[in-house]
Motif scaffolding. Structure first.
Motif, PDB file in Angstrom:
ATOM      1  N   HIS A   1       0.840  -1.203   0.000  1.00 47.85           N
ATOM      2  CA  HIS A   1       0.000   0.000   0.000  1.00 47.85           C
ATOM      3  C   HIS A   1       0.874   1.251   0.000  1.00 47.85           C
ATOM      4  O   HIS A   1       1.954   1.265   0.604  1.00 47.85           O
ATOM      5  N   PRO A   2       0.404   2.318  -0.629  1.00 46.78           N
ATOM      6  CA  PRO A   2       1.185   3.559  -0.628  1.00 46.78           C
ATOM      7  C   PRO A   2       1.224   4.248   0.736  1.00 46.78           C
ATOM      8  O   PRO A   2       2.108   5.059   0.998  1.00 46.78           O
ATOM      9  N   ILE A   3       0.267   3.928   1.602  1.00 44.07           N
ATOM     10  CA  ILE A   3       0.182   4.569   2.916  1.00 44.07           C
ATOM     11  C   ILE A   3      -0.048   3.485   3.962  1.00 44.07           C
ATOM     12  O   ILE A   3      -0.858   2.579   3.763  1.00 44.07           O
ATOM     13  N   LYS A   4       0.668   3.559   5.051  1.00 46.50           N
ATOM     14  CA  LYS A   4       0.481   2.611   6.143  1.00 46.50           C
ATOM     15  C   LYS A   4      -0.681   3.039   7.028  1.00 46.50           C
ATOM     16  O   LYS A   4      -0.919   4.228   7.232  1.00 46.50           O
ATOM     17  N   ALA A   5      -1.363   2.043   7.558  1.00 48.34           N
ATOM     18  CA  ALA A   5      -2.499   2.326   8.432  1.00 48.34           C
ATOM     19  C   ALA A   5      -2.009   2.773   9.802  1.00 48.34           C
ATOM     20  O   ALA A   5      -0.967   2.341  10.298  1.00 48.34           O
ATOM     21  N   THR A   6      -2.770   3.664  10.413  1.00 51.10           N
ATOM     22  CA  THR A   6      -2.444   4.143  11.754  1.00 51.10           C
ATOM     23  C   THR A   6      -2.774   3.083  12.793  1.00 51.10           C
ATOM     24  O   THR A   6      -3.500   2.125  12.520  1.00 51.10           O
ATOM     25  N   ALA A   7      -2.258   3.256  13.976  1.00 50.66           N
ATOM     26  CA  ALA A   7      -2.465   2.269  15.033  1.00 50.66           C
ATOM     27  C   ALA A   7      -3.883   2.303  15.578  1.00 50.66           C
ATOM     28  O   ALA A   7      -4.447   1.271  15.934  1.00 50.66           O
ATOM     29  N   ILE A   8      -4.455   3.494  15.662  1.00 48.03           N
ATOM     30  CA  ILE A   8      -5.790   3.650  16.246  1.00 48.03           C
ATOM     31  C   ILE A   8      -6.782   3.991  15.140  1.00 48.03           C
ATOM     32  O   ILE A   8      -6.582   4.960  14.405  1.00 48.03           O
ATOM     33  N   PRO A   9      -7.854   3.199  14.972  1.00 48.31           N
ATOM     34  CA  PRO A   9      -8.841   3.486  13.926  1.00 48.31           C
ATOM     35  C   PRO A   9      -9.554   4.805  14.181  1.00 48.31           C
ATOM     36  O   PRO A   9      -9.829   5.187  15.324  1.00 48.31           O
TER      37      PRO A   9
ATOM     38  N   LEU B   1     -18.829 -12.753 -10.026  1.00 46.64           N
ATOM     39  CA  LEU B   1     -18.099 -12.210 -11.171  1.00 46.64           C
ATOM     40  C   LEU B   1     -18.050 -10.678 -11.115  1.00 46.64           C
ATOM     41  O   LEU B   1     -16.977 -10.075 -11.172  1.00 46.64           O
ATOM     42  N   THR B   2     -19.213 -10.053 -11.004  1.00 37.76           N
ATOM     43  CA  THR B   2     -19.254  -8.593 -10.992  1.00 37.76           C
ATOM     44  C   THR B   2     -18.707  -8.025  -9.681  1.00 37.76           C
ATOM     45  O   THR B   2     -18.130  -6.931  -9.673  1.00 37.76           O
ATOM     46  N   GLY B   3     -18.887  -8.748  -8.568  1.00 37.25           N
ATOM     47  CA  GLY B   3     -18.332  -8.284  -7.304  1.00 37.25           C
ATOM     48  C   GLY B   3     -16.821  -8.246  -7.326  1.00 37.25           C
ATOM     49  O   GLY B   3     -16.191  -7.325  -6.798  1.00 37.25           O
ATOM     50  N   THR B   4     -16.203  -9.237  -7.971  1.00 37.86           N
ATOM     51  CA  THR B   4     -14.749  -9.251  -8.102  1.00 37.86           C
ATOM     52  C   THR B   4     -14.265  -8.091  -8.961  1.00 37.86           C
ATOM     53  O   THR B   4     -13.257  -7.439  -8.640  1.00 37.86           O
ATOM     54  N   ILE B   5     -14.975  -7.827 -10.039  1.00 35.79           N
ATOM     55  CA  ILE B   5     -14.613  -6.681 -10.891  1.00 35.79           C
ATOM     56  C   ILE B   5     -14.703  -5.382 -10.098  1.00 35.79           C
ATOM     57  O   ILE B   5     -13.823  -4.522 -10.177  1.00 35.79           O
ATOM     58  N   GLY B   6     -15.766  -5.234  -9.322  1.00 40.51           N
ATOM     59  CA  GLY B   6     -15.916  -4.035  -8.511  1.00 40.51           C
ATOM     60  C   GLY B   6     -14.831  -3.899  -7.461  1.00 40.51           C
ATOM     61  O   GLY B   6     -14.286  -2.805  -7.243  1.00 40.51           O
ATOM     62  N   PHE B   7     -14.486  -5.009  -6.809  1.00 42.30           N
ATOM     63  CA  PHE B   7     -13.460  -4.970  -5.765  1.00 42.30           C
ATOM     64  C   PHE B   7     -12.108  -4.565  -6.335  1.00 42.30           C
ATOM     65  O   PHE B   7     -11.428  -3.679  -5.795  1.00 42.30           O
ATOM     66  N   LEU B   8     -11.678  -5.208  -7.415  1.00 45.18           N
ATOM     67  CA  LEU B   8     -10.373  -4.904  -7.994  1.00 45.18           C
ATOM     68  C   LEU B   8     -10.331  -3.482  -8.551  1.00 45.18           C
ATOM     69  O   LEU B   8      -9.305  -2.796  -8.465  1.00 45.18           O
ATOM     70  N   THR B   9     -11.443  -3.026  -9.099  1.00 42.30           N
ATOM     71  CA  THR B   9     -11.499  -1.648  -9.598  1.00 42.30           C
ATOM     72  C   THR B   9     -11.375  -0.654  -8.456  1.00 42.30           C
ATOM     73  O   THR B   9     -10.644   0.347  -8.551  1.00 42.30           O
ATOM     74  N   ALA B  10     -12.097  -0.909  -7.366  1.00 47.01           N
ATOM     75  CA  ALA B  10     -12.038  -0.003  -6.218  1.00 47.01           C
ATOM     76  C   ALA B  10     -10.637   0.032  -5.616  1.00 47.01           C
ATOM     77  O   ALA B  10     -10.142   1.101  -5.232  1.00 47.01           O
TER      78      ALA B  10
ATOM     79  N   ALA C   1      -7.776  -0.515  -7.160  1.00 41.87           N
ATOM     80  CA  ALA C   1      -6.916   0.261  -8.057  1.00 41.87           C
ATOM     81  C   ALA C   1      -7.201   1.758  -7.934  1.00 41.87           C
ATOM     82  O   ALA C   1      -6.276   2.584  -7.952  1.00 41.87           O
ATOM     83  N   PHE C   2      -8.459   2.120  -7.789  1.00 42.37           N
ATOM     84  CA  PHE C   2      -8.849   3.526  -7.656  1.00 42.37           C
ATOM     85  C   PHE C   2      -8.300   4.132  -6.363  1.00 42.37           C
ATOM     86  O   PHE C   2      -7.729   5.235  -6.356  1.00 42.37           O
TER      87      PHE C   2
ATOM     88  N   ILE D   1      -5.500   7.310  -6.041  1.00 37.22           N
ATOM     89  CA  ILE D   1      -5.701   8.653  -5.495  1.00 37.22           C
ATOM     90  C   ILE D   1      -4.820   8.905  -4.266  1.00 37.22           C
ATOM     91  O   ILE D   1      -4.261  10.000  -4.112  1.00 37.22           O
ATOM     92  N   TYR D   2      -4.657   7.902  -3.404  1.00 32.70           N
ATOM     93  CA  TYR D   2      -3.818   8.115  -2.221  1.00 32.70           C
ATOM     94  C   TYR D   2      -2.338   8.009  -2.566  1.00 32.70           C
ATOM     95  O   TYR D   2      -1.501   8.649  -1.924  1.00 32.70           O
ATOM     96  N   GLY D   3      -2.014   7.213  -3.578  1.00 28.94           N
ATOM     97  CA  GLY D   3      -0.636   7.178  -4.036  1.00 28.94           C
ATOM     98  C   GLY D   3      -0.229   8.483  -4.688  1.00 28.94           C
ATOM     99  O   GLY D   3       0.929   8.909  -4.588  1.00 28.94           O
ATOM    100  N   ALA D   4      -1.172   9.165  -5.362  1.00 31.58           N
ATOM    101  CA  ALA D   4      -0.869  10.447  -5.990  1.00 31.58           C
ATOM    102  C   ALA D   4      -0.574  11.518  -4.947  1.00 31.58           C
ATOM    103  O   ALA D   4       0.300  12.368  -5.133  1.00 31.58           O
ATOM    104  N   ILE D   5      -1.293  11.480  -3.842  1.00 29.71           N
ATOM    105  CA  ILE D   5      -1.040  12.452  -2.772  1.00 29.71           C
ATOM    106  C   ILE D   5       0.345  12.248  -2.189  1.00 29.71           C
ATOM    107  O   ILE D   5       1.109  13.193  -1.979  1.00 29.71           O
ATOM    108  N   LYS D   6       0.682  10.976  -1.950  1.00 28.50           N
ATOM    109  CA  LYS D   6       1.994  10.699  -1.375  1.00 28.50           C
ATOM    110  C   LYS D   6       3.106  11.108  -2.332  1.00 28.50           C
ATOM    111  O   LYS D   6       4.153  11.621  -1.925  1.00 28.50           O
ATOM    112  N   ALA D   7       2.885  10.849  -3.629  1.00 28.31           N
ATOM    113  CA  ALA D   7       3.909  11.182  -4.613  1.00 28.31           C
ATOM    114  C   ALA D   7       4.158  12.677  -4.682  1.00 28.31           C
ATOM    115  O   ALA D   7       5.283  13.124  -4.918  1.00 28.31           O
TER     116      ALA D   7
END
Length: 702
Positions: A537-545, A679-688, A690-691, A695-701
């Motif tokens: 992941h481009p960003i690590k998760a924080t310790a506290i949600p 089938l469609t759920g997998t497409i939605g998951f992989l698309t989300a 990647a999306f 967007i969060y990788g662009a901020i970090k970059a």
């Protein structure tokens, strides 16, 4: 999975090889099954108690009547039970009337015959891999077309009592249409079969000669009624109904051992068809469907309009909203999950613009000498940027989500392979059972990719027991499928229907599952987990949600899933009408417009991807970072609408009768919607995913 006593029939089973016949050469006729639009139960024609049983005599082709033809897996799963019949056909030799047999039917067999006729069953016979067809003409009488199969009988009503009467079609006229064989065979006078028409009629048992031939095969005023009668005198009738104004026309026999003898005859005619060649002999089965091409184009236009609107919305999200946010915060960096603003010493603290929501450029000479730090946290950032520290937090129950996505990827690859092979004509109606057989093979091979994706996602979620994840992936969907089919088989077995799978086929399916798919999933899982590893992941998760604020009604799970699923359903709705009609109403028909289906499928995939992007973006803007499961369900949301449409279709378009048939319909519909949802759920998951990475990788970059 084929029958134990089957014989090989390569020309019959392959379907695309040309078989030419010389004059006088024997043409085998195969009987398959009977089926009805009013029920999901099919029966093997040769096993019906009221038809002529195979005599076992050897025919000119060397095969013995009553011998089962070797079937592929797809044919067995679709309920085919193909048997060599006693009907004798010789190329070019007409038979005006020929006697087949006289079969005695007891009370149980008679009730079965009445049930078959009452439910509108149609018989499927096969000659040269062509199903026997009933011939029709279009409304304008300009073209002829075929409907596969012929009626087993008809129902009438008594003019005196009003009670139903059932008549069996005990005479068939077989019309074999032929064309000169191509190439050298044609020069030698050989012919190929380009049409097989069956015209059935009911002829009474009386008024026949010693050989069982009726006096006239054209006299159908008195048909072969399915009823047991007893010869009684007028005096006996008058005595039985003394004092009553009603005198029945016939008296049913009450003896348990009474039988009805049904004589069977047939006629054969060979007619040359100059306009139809072997390569396009299946076209007559589709002539009536060609008029629906305009509706198919309407489905494509409808899909493109909806997809175009979604594309515009996604473009706005990317080009204006997200790109603008990233550009406005281009000086923002990420450190240990905290969003901070980097500043040079001696520069004035930035102020947030009330109009643009961005950072104002700094004025020259405006300094603050008392600043003691180089960084300052932004406290007034809103929207999707606030959940940057939680957006890649592993979801709950990730050990189930990973196998679901893996199974969905397996189905995606299988569907792509089937549509492509169908578009190229490899899978066609002449390849009987090929669609199912090839689909099973593709599903097994795709187990490699199922294990690979499942293992990588599982490791991305922090899982360590990849062998356990492998077993869950290999058994989750196939286990559900096999368990459902096995339970349904218990009901179908009780009905003695050919829809029931033989025990050997069930054992074979289990062997394919455990000995082929499971090892392939294991290899894919090992490679994905050990060799490749998790996605970074481009960003690590924080310790506290982070605490999630109160959500609007349209961002809540159920509402967003239903709303988002409605759009892909609208994309496929029109084409779904043809698929349902082919599957549930025209069981004798063949869905063949895979070119249209491929286009609509591509638009569907694009719509699912775009809807998922929009739904996830709205959810992140609402500061809800639980998008993993939500993206899968949003992608699969249209499966709920498809199942609801199945329920509507059942009550408004079908005439299915009986508990078992209804159970089969809803069970098959559930399994089909489950496949579609994965089938469609997998497409939605992989698309989300990647999306979100984008967007969060662009901020970090920046």
């Amino acid at each position: 999975m084929a029958n134990a006593d089957a014989v090989g029939a390569p020309d019959f089973t392959i379907g695309w090889s040309i078989k030419s016949y010389s004059d006088g050469e024997t043409i085998p006729l195969f009987v398959n099954k009977v089926y009805s639009d009013n029920t999901q139960l099919q029966y093997a024609y040769a096993e019906l108690p009221f038809v002529c049983p195979p005599s076992g005599r050897k025919q000119g082709t060397g095969v013995i009547s009553g011998t089962n033809v070797a079937l592929n897996l797809g044919e067995v799963l679709r309920g085919d039970r193909i048997v060599v019949s006693d009907y004798e056909l010789e190329m070019g030799k007409d038979e005006e009337t020929r006697y087949l047999c006289s079969h005695k039917v007891d009370r149980a067999g008679l009730r079965k015959a009445q049930e078959i006729v009452k439910d509108g069953y149609v018989a499927e016979w096969i000659v040269d891999n062509l199903p026997g067809a009933t011939s029709f003409v279009t409304v304008d009488k300009s073209r002829k077309y075929y409907a596969a199969g012929f009626k087993m009988g008809y129902e009438d009503f008594s003019p005196t009592t009003g009670r139903p009467r059932f008549f069996i079609n005990n005479h068939v006229t077989l019309v074999i249409r032929y064309h000169a064989a191509p190439g050298k065979d044609g020069q030698r006078g050989k012919k190929v079969i380009v049409g097989f028409e069956v015209y059935a009629k009911s002829i009474e048992a009386g008024n026949r000669d010693a050989s069982g031939i009726p006096a006239s095969i054209h006299d159908v005023r008195n048909g072969m009624e399915l009823t047991l009668k007893k010869n009684v005198t007028a005096a006996a009738v008058a005595e039985k109904f003394a004092g009553s104004s009603y005198i029945p026309e016939e008296i049913e026999d009450v003896d348990d051992d009474a039988t009805l003898t049904i004589p069977y005859t047939y006629s054969v005619y060979f007619r040359e068809e100059e306009k139809v060649e072997w390569g396009n002999r299946w076209d007559l089965y589709f002539v009536n469907n060609e008029d629906s091409s305009k509706i198919h184009w309407l489905a494509i236009v409808n899909s493109l309009i909806i997809s175009g609107l979604l594309t515009a919305v996604v473009a706005v999200i990317f080009a204006r909203t997200i790109h603008g946010d990233i550009k406005g915060y281009k000086e923002v960096g990420m450190e240990e999950g905290k969003l901070k603003l980097k500043r040079s010493k001696g520069v004035r603290s930035p102020r947030k613009s009330a109009e643009k929501g961005g950072l104002l450029d700094q004025a020259d000479g405006d300094v603050e000498p008392d600043i003691s730090s180089d960084e300052e946290s932004l406290e007034d950032i809103t929207g999707w940027k606030l959940v940057h520290g939680d957006v890649f937090r592993a979801p709950s129950h990730g050990g189930i989500l990973a196998p679901l996505v893996g199974s969905g990827m397996q189905l995606v690859l299988m569907a792509i392979g089937l549509v492509l092979l169908s578009c190229f004509g490899i899978l066609n109606p002449s390849f009987r059972g090929g669609f199912i057989s090839v689909g099973v093979a593709l599903f097994l091979v795709a187990g490699l990719f199922s294990g690979y994706f499942s293992a990588r996602i599982y490791k991305t979620f922090g899982g360590q027991l990849w062998q356990k994840n492998c077993i869950v992936t290999a058994t989750l969907f196939p286990g559900l499928l096999f368990t459902t089919i096995f339970i349904l088989n218990l009901f179908v077995w009780a009905q003695a229907s050919s829809t029931a799978l033989p025990f050997g086929t069930l054992v074979g399916l289990v062997a394919l599952w455990l000995l082929v798919q499971l090892p392939l999933v294991y290899v894919g899982s090992w490679y994905g987990f050990v060799k490749v590893g998790a996605w970074q992941h481009p960003i690590k998760a924080t310790a506290i949600p982070r605490q999630i604020p109160q959500q609007s009604w349209y961002t809540k799970s159920i509402q967003s899933i239903l709303l988002a699923g409605l759009i892909p359903f609208a994309v496929i709705f029109i084409e779904l009408l043809f698929v349902f009609k082919s599957l549930w109403q025209d069981k004798s028909g063949y869905y063949y417009v895979f070119g249209f289906l491929a286009v609509v499928g591509l638009v569907l995939v694009a719509s699912v991807m775009e809807v998922t992007v929009i739904a996830v973006y709205i959810q992140l803007c609402a500061e809800n970072y639980h998008w993993w499961w939500q993206s899968f369900f949003v992608g699969a949301g249209s499966a709920l609408w498809v199942f609801l449409y199945c329920v509507y279709y059942y009550f408004n378009h079908l005439h299915i009768q009986g508990f078992v048939s209804s159970l089969l319909f809803f069970s098959y519909s559930f399994l089909a919607c489950t496949v579609y949802g994965l089938l469609t759920g997998t497409i939605g998951f992989l698309t989300a995913y990647a999306f979100v990475r984008r967007i969060y990788g662009a901020i970090k970059a920046d």
